[in-house]
Design an enzyme around this catalytic site. Sequence first.
Site, PDB file in Angstrom:
ATOM      1  N   HIS D  46       0.728  -1.327   0.084  1.00  0.00           N
ATOM      2  CA  HIS D  46       0.166  -0.213  -0.099  1.00  0.00           C
ATOM      3  C   HIS D  46       0.983   1.198  -0.090  1.00  0.00           C
ATOM      4  O   HIS D  46       0.432   2.419  -0.238  1.00  0.00           O
ATOM      5  CB  HIS D  46      -0.956  -0.010   1.057  1.00  0.00           C
ATOM      6  CG  HIS D  46      -1.815  -0.864   1.258  1.00  0.00           C
ATOM      7  ND1 HIS D  46      -2.751  -1.171   0.134  1.00  0.00           N
ATOM      8  CD2 HIS D  46      -2.412  -2.203   2.022  1.00  0.00           C
ATOM      9  CE1 HIS D  46      -3.553  -2.285   0.648  1.00  0.00           C
ATOM     10  NE2 HIS D  46      -3.338  -3.080   1.774  1.00  0.00           N
ATOM     11  N   ARG D  71       7.236  -5.434   3.014  1.00  0.00           N
ATOM     12  CA  ARG D  71       5.933  -6.178   2.770  1.00  0.00           C
ATOM     13  C   ARG D  71       5.841  -6.440   1.263  1.00  0.00           C
ATOM     14  O   ARG D  71       5.799  -5.250   0.590  1.00  0.00           O
ATOM     15  CB  ARG D  71       4.818  -5.530   3.244  1.00  0.00           C
ATOM     16  CG  ARG D  71       3.425  -6.050   2.885  1.00  0.00           C
ATOM     17  CD  ARG D  71       2.184  -5.840   3.730  1.00  0.00           C
ATOM     18  NE  ARG D  71       1.742  -4.351   3.619  1.00  0.00           N
ATOM     19  CZ  ARG D  71       0.559  -3.907   4.178  1.00  0.00           C
ATOM     20  NH1 ARG D  71       0.030  -4.633   5.165  1.00  0.00           N
ATOM     21  NH2 ARG D  71       0.287  -2.790   4.025  1.00  0.00           N
ATOM     22  N   GLU D 147      -5.532 -11.675   7.746  1.00  0.00           N
ATOM     23  CA  GLU D 147      -6.378 -10.418   7.754  1.00  0.00           C
ATOM     24  C   GLU D 147      -7.616 -10.646   6.948  1.00  0.00           C
ATOM     25  O   GLU D 147      -8.264  -9.923   6.401  1.00  0.00           O
ATOM     26  CB  GLU D 147      -5.605  -9.297   6.920  1.00  0.00           C
ATOM     27  CG  GLU D 147      -4.845  -9.720   5.807  1.00  0.00           C
ATOM     28  CD  GLU D 147      -3.800  -8.467   5.142  1.00  0.00           C
ATOM     29  OE1 GLU D 147      -4.063  -7.308   5.520  1.00  0.00           O
ATOM     30  OE2 GLU D 147      -3.207  -8.832   4.149  1.00  0.00           O
ATOM     31  N   ASP D 173      -7.877  -4.597   7.296  1.00  0.00           N
ATOM     32  CA  ASP D 173      -8.458  -5.792   6.150  1.00  0.00           C
ATOM     33  C   ASP D 173      -9.260  -6.993   7.076  1.00  0.00           C
ATOM     34  O   ASP D 173     -10.189  -7.317   6.481  1.00  0.00           O
ATOM     35  CB  ASP D 173      -7.418  -6.333   5.553  1.00  0.00           C
ATOM     36  CG  ASP D 173      -6.978  -5.571   4.168  1.00  0.00           C
ATOM     37  OD1 ASP D 173      -8.014  -5.104   3.512  1.00  0.00           O
ATOM     38  OD2 ASP D 173      -5.794  -5.175   4.134  1.00  0.00           O
TER      39      ASP D 173
END
Lengths: 272, 272, 272, 272, 272, 272
Positions: D46, D71, D147, D173
């Site tokens: 993100h 990530r 998630e 999430d």
Amino acid sequence: MTPNRLKRAWAEGRTTLNGWLAIGNAFSAEIMADAGFDCLTIDLQHGFLDYSDVKGMFQAMRASGVTPMARAPWREPGIVMKLLDAGAFGVICPMINTPEEAADLVSMVRYPPLGTRSFGPTRVNFAAGPDYAAHANDEVMVIAMIETAEAFANLDAICATPGLDGVYIGPADLTLSLSNGALPAGLDREEPEMIEAIQTILAAAKRAGIGTILHCGTPEYGARAVGWGCDMVTIAADVSLLSAGSKAAVARTRALLGGDGQGDADGSPSSY
Amino acid sequence: MTPNRLKRAWAEGRTTLNGWLAIGNAFSAEIMADAGFDCLTIDLQHGFLDYSDVKGMFQAMRASGVTPMARAPWREPGIVMKLLDAGAFGVICPMINTPEEAADLVSMVRYPPLGTRSFGPTRVNFAAGPDYAAHANDEVMVIAMIETAEAFANLDAICATPGLDGVYIGPADLTLSLSNGALPAGLDREEPEMIEAIQTILAAAKRAGIGTILHCGTPEYGARAVGWGCDMVTIAADVSLLSAGSKAAVARTRALLGGDGQGDADGSPSSY
Amino acid sequence: MTPNRLKRAWAEGRTTLNGWLAIGNAFSAEIMADAGFDCLTIDLQHGFLDYSDVKGMFQAMRASGVTPMARAPWREPGIVMKLLDAGAFGVICPMINTPEEAADLVSMVRYPPLGTRSFGPTRVNFAAGPDYAAHANDEVMVIAMIETAEAFANLDAICATPGLDGVYIGPADLTLSLSNGALPAGLDREEPEMIEAIQTILAAAKRAGIGTILHCGTPEYGARAVGWGCDMVTIAADVSLLSAGSKAAVARTRALLGGDGQGDADGSPSSY
Amino acid sequence: MTPNRLKRAWAEGRTTLNGWLAIGNAFSAEIMADAGFDCLTIDLQHGFLDYSDVKGMFQAMRASGVTPMARAPWREPGIVMKLLDAGAFGVICPMINTPEEAADLVSMVRYPPLGTRSFGPTRVNFAAGPDYAAHANDEVMVIAMIETAEAFANLDAICATPGLDGVYIGPADLTLSLSNGALPAGLDREEPEMIEAIQTILAAAKRAGIGTILHCGTPEYGARAVGWGCDMVTIAADVSLLSAGSKAAVARTRALLGGDGQGDADGSPSSY
Amino acid sequence: MTPNRLKRAWAEGRTTLNGWLAIGNAFSAEIMADAGFDCLTIDLQHGFLDYSDVKGMFQAMRASGVTPMARAPWREPGIVMKLLDAGAFGVICPMINTPEEAADLVSMVRYPPLGTRSFGPTRVNFAAGPDYAAHANDEVMVIAMIETAEAFANLDAICATPGLDGVYIGPADLTLSLSNGALPAGLDREEPEMIEAIQTILAAAKRAGIGTILHCGTPEYGARAVGWGCDMVTIAADVSLLSAGSKAAVARTRALLGGDGQGDADGSPSSY
Amino acid sequence: MTPNRLKRAWAEGRTTLNGWLAIGNAFSAEIMADAGFDCLTIDLQHGFLDYSDVKGMFQAMRASGVTPMARAPWREPGIVMKLLDAGAFGVICPMINTPEEAADLVSMVRYPPLGTRSFGPTRVNFAAGPDYAAHANDEVMVIAMIETAEAFANLDAICATPGLDGVYIGPADLTLSLSNGALPAGLDREEPEMIEAIQTILAAAKRAGIGTILHCGTPEYGARAVGWGCDMVTIAADVSLLSAGSKAAVARTRALLGGDGQGDADGSPSSY
């Protein structure tokens, strides 16, 4: 060293065309290098780019054989010499107002004994060949911009500067300066006094035996300028091509679609 | 959240114009965003650019109000979701061949319960507003490209995919695939069978109540396509504008200068 | 041309807030542009960035309406003019020590007849509008930094420079120079002689009818400086926010966790 | 090979703190690496950045000794392996929903015979030492994000994946998925069912003997989460620090200046 | 502040080795920083790089402990000070021809009262430590290049400049200038007059109590130069290593393969 | 279209040399392109670079005429097709383990009717010529890496994949996989079983009538591999040249200087 094809063309009296790069991108430079210009100039003065962009642009232009030129942001030795080491076969320098400034500029571009350029052709050795150092003083072009009233007053003295290869006329600044701000900036001047000023510069350069370039906004004006004796004319710039071209495409489509924004059901645009 | 003006235009039945960005540069994007398009699509599939270029391009387009769209390189969740988080108000995905692929694509673009998009609108929160998350499922558009024989065979099923906002017709791939390589790639098809194929897709989409976009090479063909019912037509691309525009400038100047490459001494190009 | 909102605010006597950008990144600039500052200044002098970063930062700030300003690395015409062409609505120049230097600076920022700025607003034409050239001399601000003993001695003469819009006080350099290195550098001075020096500068500028900006390290000091008559105060910088903020988060968490680094099993941090 | 200090800390039962990087800039990463975190994670999912940004960020973090983590944008082998070769000492992978996906992830991170990671530690050989290959299977951490409702249903099976080092809980999430979109996304959940869900995950991981990380928005919540048994808590993110910090500075200054925007003439902010 | 290890080595009379960086890339810098040099110099003058590249290169070199140095493109205060703020522990400046120029250079590098360097160690505060300002005047090295006939004539006066830490001998430019272009540029001079000129410079610097560096092309010449009294020798450059190394690999392989380009079937290269 | 010179060389039975690029820089690529290799491969799998670096590298290599190749990070259609559109004349894909995977890879590289490559040669149209589309299926090479036990077991089936141009042997991964981690990774294997495995692959490819490439670490091993029948050998890599070369220069100089680090006063290195 790869010969400077622009210099040869001038020596042979061939008229040459220059394209202008103000978008800092190697792909747009590669596209422009494919279009048939004799020379492409990367504008570090007013272009939205700097040396960090120039690197990839020169590399992307290399395969095309177009002569790579750069306009320096200012008469500052650090950047002028860096542009040469990066691969410029010529440097155009803005705002050369006196013969002293012209001589200073020439000195930056020539190795001893002709000047004071520092030695270190790191990348240009690859782009132009390992014998670059032996030929650079002969091949690399140095061009002074004549674009102020002060320069205009010093015209013959500037043109007589030993080692200077040519003058570049910037009509926008020249107009602002000669008119002291009374006339708006812009290219492709139609005022008789501005055309006369341009022709005066061309004549002075011709007398001094050096080349002449005029920055034009259209092929039509470029062709006129060739008629006035220009050795090279700048006839297109990436920003204008993209801006004017995209606006024209939108306008053309909207016009075809008519006021209601709807196309004709039969698929023919003829009725719009 | 800033409303998706493209979606509203479609809802109101207004024909819209799309520009195409394949040069990875924020300035060329800013220039194109100034031209009056309703939408600009950054092409991550065939454009000479990737996500690292998209960042600055979306930022440079933001002030203009043009709807920012991106074509994903492929139906891969990593990049599709990244484009949305980066600010795309719509994603066009190439090579959607089955309703399952279409549903998978929709799922990447919608937050639960409509899909499986992962949450983290890091930059788009600034570009679209801090209430982005509450509206994204309504505002963000998801467009499937119909460009293969397989997709053509599954046309109605793809168009019926819940959540799909529209289809984008890529004539080059569609032609290659439908003709099995017999016809050359290219835009603005004139073969009756290709025009019929395009119209078949448009009709299927219309039946399904979703939007339609055709990738065109000229305003003229774009206007024809609007006549066939397209909600949006792509009518200009940065690469073509720059390439065709610069070649045209060179050719025009050379033509004005005539065969001898010399302008007329009186300064008028009229005699060339 | 988009009006210079900072200039208008000053004309109306409104106190304004400036943010400082020393991280060369368009996203951090976009985030800061969302925070409510009247003005954001990109620091090309001491910031860890240069012109290549400025491009994307100005583009990312454009949508916010915040006034984009830049501090030049030095009084060098190449970069000063490039910053303006790139979209700066104002230039702050370090180390202006004499009225001659101030006049030279002003000259770089104004088109003829007011100065010698070269014409070529390539990108700013898009960011500020195509009528930029007609208004730039009125809208673009030029700010001299007063930060040396020499400048302090020439205070009134510098402030009286025609065309100068304001002075920017750099407390760190001013302290080093006025104390000849006896006092350490730093912001938010508390030494009476330094506060007096700052107020002396503010008073001189006010007499000359030009604006004043003080570089502060905290909102608290900024508010005091407004009380001294500053038209604008710089109250936050990206580097400090990130550095102090992240250290504070670590320290706060470690404090909450106590010496053993273990949280409380009931989930409440109150016992740490 | 440079030891993975995070792994050792976990082995010794020490609570650790993680910082989050979503701005694609090496200087902001270097600043954050100076703040005292045990670990810094670059968010390629993100964050407004991609691999091209990661390179410089890992290099800028190297001197600090902070454990570099990333990530991945998705469970895609190309990028997962590239992150490891670039210097990540651990990879966090989003949306691991089944034990098969977890095993697939582990396989990407381990050289044979433990997995199928391809060999070529080009840069990490310099950053971690030339004996990297001999130790990577022991030192590099692989973390699965839990998630989704599907992952929650498969919790014990995922946690039991051989070679998995830990789970990372993404509350935003997880909330969207467990509530099927009924609850808004966001960090630092206070709903009892969400706190219970988080604690359920922590307990499952603890039973499986692997580590646990919770993404938190504040030191306070981070400390609570440590109380729940987290081995590491993410307590600060560059974007939030910059955004919240700059807004707070503006608000604080405006508050000090009062409604009229004017400071007190005596220079003391106490009266605002 | 992190001590300047190069300065300490000189103080202790230890010979030091310098590597040269002309490729603008952080990874090549990181690789070179791993090789055992005492110092690495980024060449902003002739290198194919500028400040935008320097940022990441200094960051990538930080972990190694090698002393980071930069050659400025020219004696221009903007860039000289920026290099220091970016993390250079020393600046080498080309073409210092007079004691006035040397004093001007020193002034740019020293904070008051020793000079006029402007205060703002934004990034170097992180790289060298928060107490950088207190120690910079003692730790940062300033080196003048002696490479022209004019400088040679002013040798003792330049070397006597207060605050100057050393001289750097550029054999290529020195040869061009002393021979007025009669001798070709190049490193590792064998002409007796050039060796004498170099030794004259070394002797002058030694008399003045400052350090000496010679730019060499090979370890062999570097070792000779150490014998002449050099405190540091530059013995390798990234461009040469890559260019000569790759050409050697190609030539070696082609030689092994013999004229027919075919290897020996038994797998042994001994017969080529 | 510019002919693929590598393909022609193979067709004529000429042995060819490949260079390896893992530094993401256009200048190092341009330097390597000047060294005489037949082919240069940009490594997107293990190289410290990605697509954003590839763009400038392909542009910088174009003028040299060296065949531009890329190793994809993984068998993922998005990036494979992007590399071709960017100018790769061949794609090497890691970890092809089955004939199905090989066929999938071939399909990504061929336009219909031979495959499913999507049409859009945006940049390669400039680099290879506007008739690229008509010749790409014939000229572009697709190479499968054989580097696992699974691939080894499927050797003949993989080699028989229609359209596959050759196999690339990665000795490091092949060794790890065939030995199940018992043997360390590395190039230039001397274990009899590994040499036999390599020769087995070469023989299978030869039977299938496709080309063979071996990744070697030295010219010597490369020459041996040619003796085993390789059509191309990779003999040098930018990272190794720079790393080994710089370490060798330091070691050589230190050795010349002797244990005390001091050169001989007479300037001759012979006594060290």
